[in-house]
Write an enzyme that holds these catalytic residues in place. Structure first.
Site, short mmCIF file in Angstrom:
data_model
loop_
_atom_site.label_atom_id
_atom_site.label_comp_id
_atom_site.label_asym_id
_atom_site.label_seq_id
_atom_site.Cartn_x
_atom_site.Cartn_y
_atom_site.Cartn_z
N ASP A 11 14.34 -24.75 -15.10
CA ASP A 11 14.68 -23.33 -15.12
C ASP A 11 15.12 -22.99 -16.54
O ASP A 11 16.05 -23.61 -17.06
CB ASP A 11 15.82 -23.02 -14.15
CG ASP A 11 15.37 -23.08 -12.70
OD1 ASP A 11 14.16 -22.93 -12.47
OD2 ASP A 11 16.21 -23.28 -11.81
N ASP A 130 9.02 -17.73 -1.70
CA ASP A 130 10.43 -18.00 -1.39
C ASP A 130 10.68 -17.53 0.03
O ASP A 130 10.60 -16.33 0.31
CB ASP A 130 11.34 -17.24 -2.36
CG ASP A 130 11.22 -17.76 -3.79
OD1 ASP A 130 10.77 -18.91 -3.96
OD2 ASP A 130 11.58 -17.03 -4.72
#
Length: 252
Positions: A11, A130
């Site tokens: 990330d 997601d």
């Protein structure tokens, strides 16, 4: 049978890795290129780079980081985050990404996935899903990092994205993410029973058995993890060896 893949995930915010990385021999653990180089040396099958920089100004940093990474890393590189139009995909591929991951933009404009797939080929289009559990064998798509419900059924959405030309699905369980309790196997199984394109399991890895479960029980073609590798809990070779011992075909 194709070898299964292990994919460490970074990330990145404004050109820096934000979930801490603890490699003893890395000079700058915040530099994604250093971290990616280390994973490349360890034998990662691919590397995923999720850009969580919100600002427009940050995009230039991202392209530069991808360019540097592509010069250093010789495994497939998937880049996602803030991909909203064909030009974004072109810029990332030109910078050296091998695949581009589309998330929220697909939800707001499913035809974007079709357009991207036709333009660049399905092989470089990953759709990130997601999903949160909402009932027995029911999951819903969330956007904005899992904060916004959409009312869209995750399994039907996965089928639609495969039909629209996604080459691969990156499936993250919002419930499992960060728990270290393992992937949502039921979610993976439900999607893999309905689609024929490769899937990547994401969210919840705490040990090497979880990786094996994602493949053997969930039906995943690849397993993605962050903290177990970032914090030096396990190395990529240890993970590959463990999976191979479970009878899973790996590139050792």
């Amino acid at each position: 049978m194709l070898a299964k893949r292990i994919i460490p995930c970074l990330d990145v915010d404004n050109g820096r890795v934000v979930k801490g990385v603890q490699f003893l021999d890395i000079r700058d653990a915040g530099d994604p290129v250093e971290v990616a180089r280390r994973y490349n040396e360890q034998g990662a099958d691919e590397i995923t780079f999720l850009d969580i920089t919100a600002t427009h100004h940050g995009r230039d940093t991202t392209y530069r980081t991808v360019e540097r990474m592509a010069e250093t890393v010789f495994v497939p590189l998937t880049v996602g985050g803030g991909v909203r139009k064909v030009e974004d995909i072109r810029a990332l591929l030109n910078a050296g990404a091998d695949k581009v991951s589309i998330n929220s933009a697909a939800v707001f404009n499913p035809e974007f996935v079709q357009e991207a797939s036709q333009h660049f080929g399905a092989q470089c289009i990953v759709v990130a899903i997601d999903a949160k559990k909402t009932g027995d064998n029911k999951w819903e798509i969330f956007t904005h990092g899992g904060r916004k419900p959409t009312g869209i059924d995750a399994i039907e959405w996965a089928v639609k994205m495969a039909d629209y030309g996604a080459g691969e699905l990156l499936i993250t369980s919002m419930d499992a993410d960060g728990t270290k309790a393992g992937y949502d196997i039921a979610l993976m199984r439900a999607i893999n029973d309905r689609v024929t394109i490769p899937t990547i399991a994401s969210g919840g890895v705490g040990n090497l058995q979880h990786l094996a479960d994602g493949i053997l029980q969930g039906g995943a073609d690849a397993v993605l993890a962050a903290s177990i590798f970032h914090f030096g809990q396990y190395t990529i070779p240890e993970a590959k060896q463990y999976l191979a011992e479970q009878g899973i075909e790996m590139r050792l």
